[in-house]
Design a protein around this motif. Structure first.
Motif, mmCIF file in Angstrom:
data_model
loop_
_atom_site.group_PDB
_atom_site.id
_atom_site.type_symbol
_atom_site.label_atom_id
_atom_site.label_comp_id
_atom_site.label_asym_id
_atom_site.label_seq_id
_atom_site.Cartn_x
_atom_site.Cartn_y
_atom_site.Cartn_z
ATOM 1 N N GLU A 6 -28.891 2.234 38.734
ATOM 2 C CA GLU A 6 -28.560 1.442 39.927
ATOM 3 C C GLU A 6 -27.296 0.619 39.699
ATOM 4 O OE1 GLU A 6 -33.136 0.814 41.614
ATOM 5 O OE2 GLU A 6 -32.283 -0.620 40.191
ATOM 6 N N LYS A 7 -27.173 0.094 38.483
ATOM 7 C CA LYS A 7 -25.979 -0.697 38.149
ATOM 8 C C LYS A 7 -24.729 0.179 38.198
ATOM 9 C CE LYS A 7 -24.002 -3.710 34.616
ATOM 10 N NZ LYS A 7 -24.088 -4.185 33.232
ATOM 11 N N PHE A 8 -24.846 1.410 37.688
ATOM 12 C CA PHE A 8 -23.715 2.347 37.737
ATOM 13 C C PHE A 8 -23.291 2.565 39.190
ATOM 14 C CE2 PHE A 8 -21.995 6.563 38.395
ATOM 15 C CZ PHE A 8 -20.979 6.626 37.451
ATOM 16 N N GLN A 11 -21.576 -0.560 40.647
ATOM 17 C CA GLN A 11 -20.255 -0.856 40.100
ATOM 18 C C GLN A 11 -19.238 0.252 40.332
ATOM 19 O OE1 GLN A 11 -20.615 -3.913 36.521
ATOM 20 N NE2 GLN A 11 -21.180 -1.850 35.877
ATOM 21 N N HIS A 12 -19.688 1.494 40.445
ATOM 22 C CA HIS A 12 -18.727 2.597 40.401
ATOM 23 C C HIS A 12 -18.752 3.574 41.570
ATOM 24 C CE1 HIS A 12 -17.634 1.212 36.455
ATOM 25 N NE2 HIS A 12 -18.888 1.304 36.043
ATOM 26 N N MET A 13 -19.781 3.540 42.433
ATOM 27 C CA MET A 13 -19.839 4.540 43.499
ATOM 28 C C MET A 13 -19.372 3.965 44.837
ATOM 29 S SD MET A 13 -20.687 7.371 42.179
ATOM 30 C CE MET A 13 -20.742 8.225 43.755
ATOM 31 N N CYS A 39 -14.184 -12.776 36.225
ATOM 32 C CA CYS A 39 -13.617 -11.611 36.909
ATOM 33 C C CYS A 39 -13.734 -10.432 35.948
ATOM 34 C CB CYS A 39 -12.140 -11.830 37.226
ATOM 35 S SG CYS A 39 -11.726 -13.404 38.033
ATOM 36 N N LYS A 40 -14.461 -9.368 36.309
ATOM 37 C CA LYS A 40 -14.501 -8.165 35.461
ATOM 38 C C LYS A 40 -13.077 -7.612 35.367
ATOM 39 C CE LYS A 40 -16.803 -3.728 34.767
ATOM 40 N NZ LYS A 40 -17.770 -2.732 35.251
ATOM 41 N N PRO A 41 -12.547 -7.407 34.148
ATOM 42 C CA PRO A 41 -11.115 -7.091 33.994
ATOM 43 C C PRO A 41 -10.695 -5.725 34.532
ATOM 44 C CG PRO A 41 -12.124 -7.677 31.857
ATOM 45 C CD PRO A 41 -13.233 -7.603 32.853
ATOM 46 N N VAL A 42 -11.502 -4.682 34.303
ATOM 47 C CA VAL A 42 -11.154 -3.326 34.738
ATOM 48 C C VAL A 42 -12.404 -2.675 35.318
ATOM 49 C CG1 VAL A 42 -10.326 -1.042 34.033
ATOM 50 C CG2 VAL A 42 -9.451 -3.075 32.872
ATOM 51 N N ASN A 43 -12.271 -2.033 36.471
ATOM 52 C CA ASN A 43 -13.413 -1.301 37.037
ATOM 53 C C ASN A 43 -12.913 -0.167 37.917
ATOM 54 O OD1 ASN A 43 -16.482 -1.329 37.464
ATOM 55 N ND2 ASN A 43 -15.695 -1.202 39.553
ATOM 56 N N THR A 44 -13.570 0.982 37.805
ATOM 57 C CA THR A 44 -13.191 2.163 38.580
ATOM 58 C C THR A 44 -14.244 2.470 39.639
ATOM 59 O OG1 THR A 44 -12.124 3.079 36.612
ATOM 60 C CG2 THR A 44 -12.601 4.624 38.410
ATOM 61 N N PHE A 45 -13.798 2.720 40.876
ATOM 62 C CA PHE A 45 -14.683 3.202 41.935
ATOM 63 C C PHE A 45 -14.432 4.688 42.145
ATOM 64 C CE2 PHE A 45 -14.445 -1.340 42.930
ATOM 65 C CZ PHE A 45 -15.799 -1.639 43.111
ATOM 66 N N VAL A 117 -25.071 6.450 33.646
ATOM 67 C CA VAL A 117 -25.365 5.040 33.415
ATOM 68 C C VAL A 117 -24.136 4.208 33.052
ATOM 69 C CG1 VAL A 117 -27.783 5.364 32.791
ATOM 70 C CG2 VAL A 117 -26.035 5.512 31.010
ATOM 71 N N ASP A 118 -23.037 4.836 32.718
ATOM 72 C CA ASP A 118 -21.843 4.090 32.324
ATOM 73 C C ASP A 118 -20.588 4.858 32.697
ATOM 74 O OD1 ASP A 118 -21.797 1.523 31.055
ATOM 75 O OD2 ASP A 118 -23.076 2.379 29.483
ATOM 76 N N PHE A 119 -19.548 4.098 33.067
ATOM 77 C CA PHE A 119 -18.239 4.717 33.274
ATOM 78 C C PHE A 119 -17.477 4.542 31.984
ATOM 79 C CE2 PHE A 119 -13.932 5.280 34.573
ATOM 80 C CZ PHE A 119 -14.021 6.234 35.584
ATOM 81 N N ASP A 120 -16.963 5.622 31.402
ATOM 82 C CA ASP A 120 -16.320 5.511 30.092
ATOM 83 C C ASP A 120 -14.803 5.598 30.176
ATOM 84 O OD1 ASP A 120 -17.188 5.028 27.362
ATOM 85 O OD2 ASP A 120 -16.224 6.919 26.847
ATOM 86 N N GLY A 121 -14.272 6.212 31.218
ATOM 87 C CA GLY A 121 -12.816 6.298 31.334
ATOM 88 C C GLY A 121 -12.397 7.447 32.221
ATOM 89 N N SER A 122 -11.076 7.643 32.333
ATOM 90 C CA SER A 122 -10.541 8.774 33.081
ATOM 91 C C SER A 122 -9.382 9.335 32.280
ATOM 92 C CB SER A 122 -10.100 8.341 34.471
ATOM 93 O OG SER A 122 -9.090 7.355 34.397
ATOM 94 N N VAL A 123 -9.136 10.648 32.386
ATOM 95 C CA VAL A 123 -8.067 11.275 31.583
ATOM 96 C C VAL A 123 -7.206 12.201 32.429
ATOM 97 C CG1 VAL A 123 -9.271 11.115 29.380
ATOM 98 C CG2 VAL A 123 -9.657 13.095 30.834
HETATM 99 N N1 UM3 Z 1 -14.103 0.715 32.899
HETATM 100 C C1 UM3 Z 1 -13.881 1.318 34.120
HETATM 101 N N2 UM3 Z 1 -12.830 2.187 34.233
HETATM 102 C C2 UM3 Z 1 -12.006 2.485 33.187
HETATM 103 C C3 UM3 Z 1 -12.241 1.867 31.964
HETATM 104 C C4 UM3 Z 1 -13.293 0.986 31.845
HETATM 105 O O1 UM3 Z 1 -14.646 1.081 35.080
HETATM 106 O O2 UM3 Z 1 -11.079 3.316 33.362
HETATM 107 C C5 UM3 Z 1 -15.241 -0.223 32.766
HETATM 108 C C6 UM3 Z 1 -16.512 0.417 32.310
HETATM 109 C C7 UM3 Z 1 -17.199 -0.674 31.522
HETATM 110 C C8 UM3 Z 1 -16.086 -1.599 31.078
HETATM 111 O O3 UM3 Z 1 -18.052 -1.410 32.344
HETATM 112 O O4 UM3 Z 1 -14.933 -1.250 31.831
HETATM 113 C C9 UM3 Z 1 -15.792 -1.533 29.591
HETATM 114 O O5 UM3 Z 1 -15.364 -0.269 29.213
HETATM 115 P P1 UM3 Z 1 -19.537 -0.918 32.744
HETATM 116 O O6 UM3 Z 1 -20.197 -0.449 31.498
HETATM 117 O O7 UM3 Z 1 -20.155 -2.174 33.278
HETATM 118 O O8 UM3 Z 1 -19.397 0.135 33.758
#
Ligand code: UM3
Length: 123
Positions: A6-8, A11-13, A39-45, A117-123
């Protein structure tokens, strides 16, 4: 309590948005409760349907940034928006840069229903 899945999603959808405006991140980071306490520093939708994101758990297996083995990279590029806190932005005024991208994404998956459950990055 909010589950990791749910958190994923919180935060990301964001499947229903296709074009974003300059104020997208400022609005969405607040609306999705990522500007509480700090403020969460970086977040991807991710702007793709949830099922298309969930199947990434059955695509290419990669090591997560934290060394865990349960990350998966999407085989196709996805529509995403990166939100990055601007330099000089001070809590509680969380001011974000909004950047729309098309990239392969990397997510962590866990057993329960083998869900993201977690967003790890994009390439
Ligand atoms: N994060 C993104 N996008 C990126 C890199 C990092 O959303 O391209 C988020 C995921 C992690 C946090 O938060 O930054 C540390 O990596 P989360 O586990 O709460 O999703």
């Amino acid at each position: 309590k909010e589950s990791q899945a749910e958190k994923f999603q919180r935060q990301h959808m964001d499947p229903d948005t296709s074009t974003v405006t300059a104020s997208y991140c400022n609005e969405m980071m607040k609306r999705r409760n990522m500007t509480v306490g700090q403020c969460k520093p970086v977040n991807t939708f991710i702007h793709e349907p949830l099922p298309d994101v969930q199947v990434i758990c059955f695509q290419g297996n990669v090591t997560c940034k934290n060394g865990k083995p349960n990350c998966h990279q999407s085989s196709s590029k996805m529509r995403i928006t990166d939100c990055r806190l601007k330099k000089g932005s001070k809590y509680p005024k969380c001011d974000y840069q909004t950047q729309q991208l098309q990239k392969s994404i990397i997510v962590a998956c866990e057993c329960v229903q083998y869900e993201t459950v977690d967003f790890d990055g994009s390439v």
